[in-house]
Design an enzyme around this catalytic site. Structure first.
Site, PDB file in Angstrom:
ATOM      1  N   TYR A  72      45.568  71.508  84.957  1.00  0.00           N
ATOM      2  CA  TYR A  72      46.649  71.612  85.961  1.00  0.00           C
ATOM      3  C   TYR A  72      46.384  72.740  86.967  1.00  0.00           C
ATOM      4  O   TYR A  72      46.233  72.487  88.170  1.00  0.00           O
ATOM      5  CB  TYR A  72      47.974  71.810  85.214  1.00  0.00           C
ATOM      6  CG  TYR A  72      49.164  72.132  86.079  1.00  0.00           C
ATOM      7  CD1 TYR A  72      49.425  71.425  87.253  1.00  0.00           C
ATOM      8  CD2 TYR A  72      50.054  73.138  85.696  1.00  0.00           C
ATOM      9  CE1 TYR A  72      50.540  71.719  88.032  1.00  0.00           C
ATOM     10  CE2 TYR A  72      51.171  73.432  86.463  1.00  0.00           C
ATOM     11  CZ  TYR A  72      51.407  72.737  87.634  1.00  0.00           C
ATOM     12  OH  TYR A  72      52.499  73.022  88.397  1.00  0.00           O
ATOM     13  N   LEU A 121      37.513  67.678  79.261  1.00  0.00           N
ATOM     14  CA  LEU A 121      38.562  66.660  79.431  1.00  0.00           C
ATOM     15  C   LEU A 121      39.423  66.482  78.177  1.00  0.00           C
ATOM     16  O   LEU A 121      40.031  65.428  77.984  1.00  0.00           O
ATOM     17  CB  LEU A 121      37.940  65.312  79.863  1.00  0.00           C
ATOM     18  CG  LEU A 121      37.173  65.347  81.180  1.00  0.00           C
ATOM     19  CD1 LEU A 121      36.618  63.955  81.518  1.00  0.00           C
ATOM     20  CD2 LEU A 121      38.043  65.839  82.345  1.00  0.00           C
ATOM     21  N   THR A 172      48.323  85.226  80.532  1.00  0.00           N
ATOM     22  CA  THR A 172      49.686  84.703  80.461  1.00  0.00           C
ATOM     23  C   THR A 172      50.730  85.786  80.191  1.00  0.00           C
ATOM     24  O   THR A 172      50.420  86.812  79.567  1.00  0.00           O
ATOM     25  CB  THR A 172      49.749  83.665  79.317  1.00  0.00           C
ATOM     26  OG1 THR A 172      51.111  83.374  79.006  1.00  0.00           O
ATOM     27  CG2 THR A 172      49.121  84.189  78.037  1.00  0.00           C
ATOM     28  N   TYR A 209      48.761  81.935  70.365  1.00  0.00           N
ATOM     29  CA  TYR A 209      48.353  81.641  71.746  1.00  0.00           C
ATOM     30  C   TYR A 209      48.284  82.932  72.564  1.00  0.00           C
ATOM     31  O   TYR A 209      47.258  83.249  73.163  1.00  0.00           O
ATOM     32  CB  TYR A 209      49.332  80.644  72.392  1.00  0.00           C
ATOM     33  CG  TYR A 209      49.147  80.558  73.886  1.00  0.00           C
ATOM     34  CD1 TYR A 209      47.941  80.119  74.425  1.00  0.00           C
ATOM     35  CD2 TYR A 209      50.172  80.948  74.763  1.00  0.00           C
ATOM     36  CE1 TYR A 209      47.760  80.075  75.800  1.00  0.00           C
ATOM     37  CE2 TYR A 209      49.998  80.898  76.130  1.00  0.00           C
ATOM     38  CZ  TYR A 209      48.790  80.463  76.649  1.00  0.00           C
ATOM     39  OH  TYR A 209      48.599  80.431  78.004  1.00  0.00           O
ATOM     40  N   ASP A 240      61.152  81.842  71.784  1.00  0.00           N
ATOM     41  CA  ASP A 240      61.470  81.938  73.220  1.00  0.00           C
ATOM     42  C   ASP A 240      62.188  83.255  73.536  1.00  0.00           C
ATOM     43  O   ASP A 240      63.319  83.460  73.091  1.00  0.00           O
ATOM     44  CB  ASP A 240      62.400  80.782  73.639  1.00  0.00           C
ATOM     45  CG  ASP A 240      61.647  79.528  74.032  1.00  0.00           C
ATOM     46  OD1 ASP A 240      60.442  79.625  74.324  1.00  0.00           O
ATOM     47  OD2 ASP A 240      62.276  78.451  74.050  1.00  0.00           O
TER      48      ASP A 240
HETATM   49  N1  UDP Z   1      63.222  74.363  77.759  1.00  0.00           N
HETATM   50  C1  UDP Z   1      64.323  73.582  77.420  1.00  0.00           C
HETATM   51  N2  UDP Z   1      64.121  72.252  77.193  1.00  0.00           N
HETATM   52  C2  UDP Z   1      62.903  71.655  77.288  1.00  0.00           C
HETATM   53  C3  UDP Z   1      61.786  72.460  77.640  1.00  0.00           C
HETATM   54  C4  UDP Z   1      61.987  73.806  77.867  1.00  0.00           C
HETATM   55  O1  UDP Z   1      65.457  74.084  77.317  1.00  0.00           O
HETATM   56  O2  UDP Z   1      62.799  70.441  77.041  1.00  0.00           O
HETATM   57  C5  UDP Z   1      63.414  75.795  78.021  1.00  0.00           C
HETATM   58  C6  UDP Z   1      62.595  76.711  77.121  1.00  0.00           C
HETATM   59  O3  UDP Z   1      63.288  76.982  75.927  1.00  0.00           O
HETATM   60  C7  UDP Z   1      62.431  77.945  78.008  1.00  0.00           C
HETATM   61  C8  UDP Z   1      62.399  77.365  79.423  1.00  0.00           C
HETATM   62  O4  UDP Z   1      62.968  76.063  79.324  1.00  0.00           O
HETATM   63  O5  UDP Z   1      63.556  78.766  77.907  1.00  0.00           O
HETATM   64  C9  UDP Z   1      60.988  77.244  79.978  1.00  0.00           C
HETATM   65  O6  UDP Z   1      60.196  76.593  79.024  1.00  0.00           O
HETATM   66  P1  UDP Z   1      58.722  76.101  79.303  1.00  0.00           P
HETATM   67  O7  UDP Z   1      58.216  75.415  78.063  1.00  0.00           O
HETATM   68  O8  UDP Z   1      58.706  75.317  80.574  1.00  0.00           O
HETATM   69  O9  UDP Z   1      57.908  77.429  79.584  1.00  0.00           O
HETATM   70  P2  UDP Z   1      57.691  78.760  78.693  1.00  0.00           P
HETATM   71  O10 UDP Z   1      58.598  79.774  79.299  1.00  0.00           O
HETATM   72  O11 UDP Z   1      58.024  78.430  77.275  1.00  0.00           O
HETATM   73  O12 UDP Z   1      56.261  79.075  78.910  1.00  0.00           O
END
Ligand code: UDP
Length: 340
Positions: free
Chosen positions: A10, A32, A116, A140, A288
């Site tokens: 991406y 890939l 990251t 990760y 999270d």
């Molecule tokens: N999130 C959510 N539902 C989903 C996917 C993500 O509520 O189906 C929330 C996730 O818990 C986080 C935010 O969206 O708070 C961003 O998540 P993402 O996986 O896009 O990126 P991250 O911050 O985890 O790298």
């Protein structure tokens, strides 16, 4: 020439497009496993291979005058890294060591590394600066931090020059609509919401509404993939610039410096698409942090990088991509042929 490892992924594929727009000659190495050959700009040389394969790497460094390497290739699913850490340490750390070792064998000493915000873990202060202590909470994030540390040691010992770029939440797509985000499985919020609004998912699950934020949902810093690509271009120019004094050893955050909650993102997606979402409020997702917002002042001050795109454009370009490629790259298969 610039070697882009993971250039079919991406962020890698968007950076390849920007490099080509800047008239750079590009070689893409990608196995890939998660990338798409169709995403690689037609003018780039494409090599299907593994970054942990010394033979393939030696071939590339022998055949092509590589000035610098950009390394995007990694596994990046937090949950999977917890259940299968071996995969993360083998692919993200061990394979990168082979890449670095081979670069040094061939005297290639300029390295731009995709890192990251996960290296910070659960930060004690917002916004996060590069001085915020790193404390990753999953394999990760740890694998990325390990490579950062390896690169720093290699710089001191072998004169490797590096720029580490710590991405916050990458989103959006190229303005041409030809390339975009296509993960399997998709775990990121914006593509999931847009896929739902396209009718590909029954509902959206919001992971947690009891966070200590205004609306109870997590806050993230969303940054346009093209802004990320531009940061790579600037980092590269600074590294190739002969006026640069001393070894380049830089680490930068890449974010907009602005946070949006999960609810705000869903609302904005509804507004951009003119469609209504069916939202399910569910439990928290493990690991999270409540709020992640970057300070990107350092790269702005040192390299003049400033994000050009706001949330509206991020969602607009992502919507344009998803609408026109509802099955991602699937239906494009065979439409491009590459050398290599
Ligand atoms: N999130 C959510 N539902 C989903 C996917 C993500 O509520 O189906 C929330 C996730 O818990 C986080 C935010 O969206 O708070 C961003 O998540 P993402 O996986 O896009 O990126 P991250 O911050 O985890 O790298």
């Amino acid at each position: 020439m610039i070697l882009v490892v993971g250039g079919a992924g991406y962020i890698g594929s968007h950076t390849v497009k920007e490099l080509v727009r800047k008239n750079k000659r590009v070689i893409v190495l990608d196995n890939l496993s998660t990338g798409h050959q169709e995403a690689v700009d037609e003018t780039a040389i494409f090599i299907n291979g593994d970054l942990g394969d010394k033979k393939v790497l030696s071939h590339i460094f022998t055949e092509y005058p590589v000035q610098a390497v950009m390394h995007f290739a990694a596994n990046s699913l937090v949950g999977e890294s917890v259940t299968n850490p071996l995969k993360y340490y083998v692919n993200n750390v061990a394979a990168t060591l082979t890449l670095l070792e081979t670069m040094l064998d061939y005297g290639v000493k300029k390295f731009i590394f995709s890192s990251t915000a996960a290296t910070y873990g659960i930060p004690k202060q917002i916004p996060i600066t590069e001085k915020t202590p790193t404390n990753p909470i999953n394999p990760y994030g740890k694998s990325k931090l390990m490579v950062e540390q390896i690169v720093q040691d290699f710089s001191e010992a072998y004169g490797l020059e590096y720029t580490v770029l710590r991405y916050f939440n990458a989103a959006g797509a190229d303005g041409t609509g030809l390339i975009g985000e296509d993960h399997d499985p998709e775990t990121h919020l914006i593509p999931i919401v847009l896929q739902h609004l396209l009718g590909q998912r029954e509902q959206i699950s919001v992971f947690g509404i009891d966070y200590p934020t205004e609306d109870g949902t997590c806050i993230r810093d969303y940054i346009h993939v093209i802004d990320l690509a531009q940061a790579h271009i600037l980092a590269l120019s600074a590294m190739l610039d002969s006026k640069e004094k001393g070894l380049v050893q830089r680490t930068y955050n890449l974010g907009n410096g602005q946070g949006y909650s999960v609810k705000e993102i869903i609302r904005k997606c509804e507004e951009v698409t003119g469609r209504k979402a069916n939202i399910h409020y569910g439990p928290r997702r493990a690991g999270d942090p409540a709020v992640l917002i970057a300070s990107a002042n350092k790269i702005e001050n040192e390299l003049g990088w400033k994000p050009a795109y706001e949330l509206e454009n991020i969602i607009n370009t992502a919507w344009n991509w998803h609408k026109n490629h509802p099955t991602g790259y699937e239906k494009m298969k065979g439409s491009y042929v590459h050398e290599g």
